[in-house]
Write a protein that holds these residues in place. Structure first.
Motif, short mmCIF file in Angstrom:
data_model
loop_
_atom_site.label_atom_id
_atom_site.label_comp_id
_atom_site.label_asym_id
_atom_site.label_seq_id
_atom_site.Cartn_x
_atom_site.Cartn_y
_atom_site.Cartn_z
N ASP A 110 62.95 -78.82 56.94
CA ASP A 110 64.21 -78.25 57.39
C ASP A 110 65.39 -79.00 56.76
OD1 ASP A 110 65.62 -76.41 59.45
OD2 ASP A 110 66.46 -78.39 59.89
N ALA A 111 65.30 -80.32 56.74
CA ALA A 111 66.37 -81.14 56.17
C ALA A 111 66.50 -80.90 54.67
CB ALA A 111 66.10 -82.62 56.45
N ALA A 112 65.37 -80.77 53.96
CA ALA A 112 65.40 -80.57 52.51
C ALA A 112 66.00 -79.22 52.16
CB ALA A 112 63.99 -80.69 51.94
N VAL A 113 65.64 -78.19 52.90
CA VAL A 113 66.19 -76.85 52.66
C VAL A 113 67.69 -76.86 52.91
CG1 VAL A 113 66.20 -74.45 53.43
CG2 VAL A 113 64.03 -75.65 53.16
N ARG A 114 68.09 -77.50 54.01
CA ARG A 114 69.52 -77.58 54.35
C ARG A 114 70.29 -78.39 53.31
NH1 ARG A 114 71.34 -76.22 59.01
NH2 ARG A 114 69.27 -76.44 59.95
N ASP A 115 69.66 -79.46 52.81
CA ASP A 115 70.33 -80.30 51.82
C ASP A 115 70.56 -79.54 50.52
OD1 ASP A 115 71.25 -82.98 50.84
OD2 ASP A 115 69.54 -82.72 49.48
N ARG A 116 69.60 -78.69 50.13
CA ARG A 116 69.72 -77.98 48.86
C ARG A 116 70.61 -76.74 48.97
NH1 ARG A 116 67.66 -78.02 43.84
NH2 ARG A 116 66.94 -76.12 42.78
N TYR A 117 70.56 -76.08 50.13
CA TYR A 117 71.28 -74.81 50.24
C TYR A 117 72.33 -74.75 51.36
CZ TYR A 117 68.09 -72.88 46.81
OH TYR A 117 67.40 -72.65 45.65
N GLY A 118 72.48 -75.82 52.10
CA GLY A 118 73.51 -75.84 53.13
C GLY A 118 73.18 -74.99 54.34
N ALA A 119 71.98 -74.50 54.44
CA ALA A 119 71.55 -73.69 55.58
C ALA A 119 70.04 -73.68 55.63
CB ALA A 119 72.08 -72.26 55.47
N SER A 120 69.47 -73.61 56.84
CA SER A 120 68.02 -73.55 57.00
C SER A 120 67.69 -72.91 58.34
CB SER A 120 67.39 -74.94 56.92
OG SER A 120 66.01 -74.89 57.25
N ALA A 121 66.65 -72.09 58.34
CA ALA A 121 66.16 -71.48 59.58
C ALA A 121 64.76 -71.96 59.92
CB ALA A 121 66.18 -69.96 59.43
N VAL A 122 64.32 -73.07 59.31
CA VAL A 122 62.97 -73.57 59.54
C VAL A 122 62.74 -73.88 61.01
CG1 VAL A 122 61.34 -75.44 59.06
CG2 VAL A 122 62.66 -74.43 57.19
N GLU A 123 63.70 -74.58 61.64
CA GLU A 123 63.54 -74.93 63.05
C GLU A 123 63.51 -73.67 63.92
OE1 GLU A 123 66.52 -77.75 64.13
OE2 GLU A 123 65.49 -79.43 63.16
N ALA A 124 64.29 -72.66 63.53
CA ALA A 124 64.27 -71.41 64.27
C ALA A 124 62.91 -70.72 64.16
CB ALA A 124 65.37 -70.47 63.74
N LEU A 125 62.30 -70.80 63.01
CA LEU A 125 60.98 -70.19 62.83
C LEU A 125 59.94 -70.86 63.71
CD1 LEU A 125 60.89 -69.64 58.94
CD2 LEU A 125 61.26 -67.93 60.72
N LEU A 126 60.06 -72.16 63.91
CA LEU A 126 59.14 -72.88 64.79
C LEU A 126 59.25 -72.37 66.23
CD1 LEU A 126 59.57 -76.50 63.42
CD2 LEU A 126 57.51 -75.08 63.26
N GLU A 127 60.45 -71.98 66.63
CA GLU A 127 60.65 -71.44 67.97
C GLU A 127 60.15 -69.99 68.04
OE1 GLU A 127 61.74 -72.92 70.83
OE2 GLU A 127 61.49 -74.74 69.65
N ILE A 128 60.44 -69.22 67.02
CA ILE A 128 60.08 -67.81 67.02
C ILE A 128 58.58 -67.61 67.00
CG2 ILE A 128 60.23 -65.68 65.65
CD1 ILE A 128 63.04 -66.59 64.80
#
Length: 407
Positions: free
Chosen positions: A384-402
């Motif tokens: 999640d942190a790596a995706v956010r660092d490269r693109y300024g946004a991430s939904a990885v944590e949301a996918l874990l909930e979904i």
């Protein structure tokens, strides 16, 4: 059917163009399929001509296309994908168009048809100004939003375009839309994304890999899959009062992603450097998906329809491509290649939902993509942190909930 309408003199709806005064180019707001079909039928489609020039016996192309096709062993799929000419439909013997049925344009150019009570040759009908014409509306220096409103209203008439065709027209001014068309191969010509071509981005391998998955170029299906993937990875769905994530339809979520970019809620996806990274990452993710082709069990690819399944359905492609895209972003693609057997065992148990409900589709994508990453030993918080660092946004944590939603 379009060509038949022209040959019978049936009026066609207007083609809508847009142009800014500083440019000599026109953007087709509505009518691209009509223009493409007419140019293909005539053997005048620019890309079709370029493709034909690389084949043998090119002089036959405009004089005897049937023989040209046979000498080059062209199949129906080749003719369609390479924008080459197609035949008219066949007509009953008592139909005035019967002599023109089942033939190519080059074969019927000198034949005459009756248009509005007068006889005219087919070549004069298609190639020269005459009484029959297709109206063209040109919007000059008109704000993009106003053109979008016109397009939406205009498209409420007659046969509806699908969500991808509307989206392509409405958001075509965004570079990310053209990036997806270019990388996916729905619009492979360099002119669609000159910014990417200029920095040396070549999506040829991506076109081959997405074709190998079983996706053609009809009605922007490839573009839909790529946009679905990035929207899933980068944009969290809205949350309700209970803080649970909503599960919008695919079309709604993709549109919301593009609207967020258009309204500067996700301004980073307007930046040239970000989009260059995204193009390269998508190309690499599609390559990884194919390199690890044995990792995806047939039951996973096709809802368990066949142990010998080869072509993919959209849902598992998005799920696996999300995982591959994350692996590319964090630089851990080799882990998938090293653990193909483990992922195959996992995906053999991930049969896609038979239900087409939004909730079950979201749950399947979220569960499959995150479970694949966890099987490979990837830390989801670090991803999640790596995706956010490269693109300024991430939904990885949301996918874990979904993924907790029952499928």
């Amino acid at each position: 059917m379009l060509i038949e309408s022209i040959l019978r003199g049936i009026p066609l709806p207007s083609i809508i163009l847009a142009r800014v005064s500083s440019s000599q180019s026109y953007q087709i707001v509505d009518g691209k399929q009509r223009v493409t079909a007419i140019l293909r039928f005539m053997g005048a489609h620019p890309e079709g001509l370029e493709n034909a020039k690389s084949m043998k016996d090119f002089p036959l192309f405009s004089t005897n296309f049937g023989l040209f096709a046979r000498r080059n062993g062209l199949r129906a799929t080749d003719i369609r994908e390479k924008y080459l000419p197609f035949k008219t439909k066949k007509y009953p013997q008592d139909d005035p168009l019967s002599p023109l049925g089942g033939r190519y344009y080059c074969d019927i150019k000198d034949h005459q048809v009756r248009i509005a009570g007068e006889m005219i040759t087919v070549s004069d009908l298609f190639e020269f100004p005459c009484e029959y014409f297709i109206p063209v509306l040109i919007y000059k220096d008109t704000p993009v939003r106003d053109i979008h409103k016109v397009f939406r209203l205009y498209n409420q008439q007659g046969i509806k375009l699908n969500a991808e065709e509307i989206r392509n027209a409405v958001f075509n001014h965004l570079m990310i839309s053209r990036l997806m068309l270019f990388v996916g191969g729905d619009r492979p010509e360099p002119e669609i994304a000159p910014e990417l071509v200029k920095v040396g981005i070549d999506p040829t391998t991506a076109h081959e890999n997405i074709k190998a998955l079983g996706f053609g170029i009809t009605r922007f299906r490839r573009t839909k899959v790529l946009l679905w993937t990035v929207a899933t990875l980068f944009l969290k769905p809205a949350q309700g009062l209970d803080k649970a994530y909503r599960t919008p339809s695919t079309a709604s979520h993709i549109d919301d992603f593009l609207r967020s970019i258009d309204s500067n809620r996700l301004p980073q996806f307007r930046a040239k450097a970000t989009l260059e990274n995204l193009a390269n990452d998508l190309i690499a993710a599609l390559e990884l998906l194919q390199l690890a082709s044995d990792a995806w069990h047939p039951k996973f690819r096709r809802k368990g329809k066949s142990e010998m399944a080869s072509k993919w359905e959209e849902l598992p492609v998005v799920a696996s491509l999300v995982a591959c895209l994350v692996l590319v972003i964090i630089g851990q693609g080799t882990k998938l290649e090293d653990k193909i057997d483990a992922v195959r065992d996992l995906t053999s148990q991930m049969i896609g939902p038979m239900s087409t409900q939004n909730k079950t589709q979201w749950a399947h994508i979220a569960n499959a993509s995150t479970s694949i990453l966890e099987t490979l030993g990837i830390s989801m918080s670090e991803a999640d942190a790596a995706v956010r660092d490269r693109y300024g946004a991430s939904a990885v944590e949301a996918l874990l909930e979904i993924r907790k939603i029952s499928t």
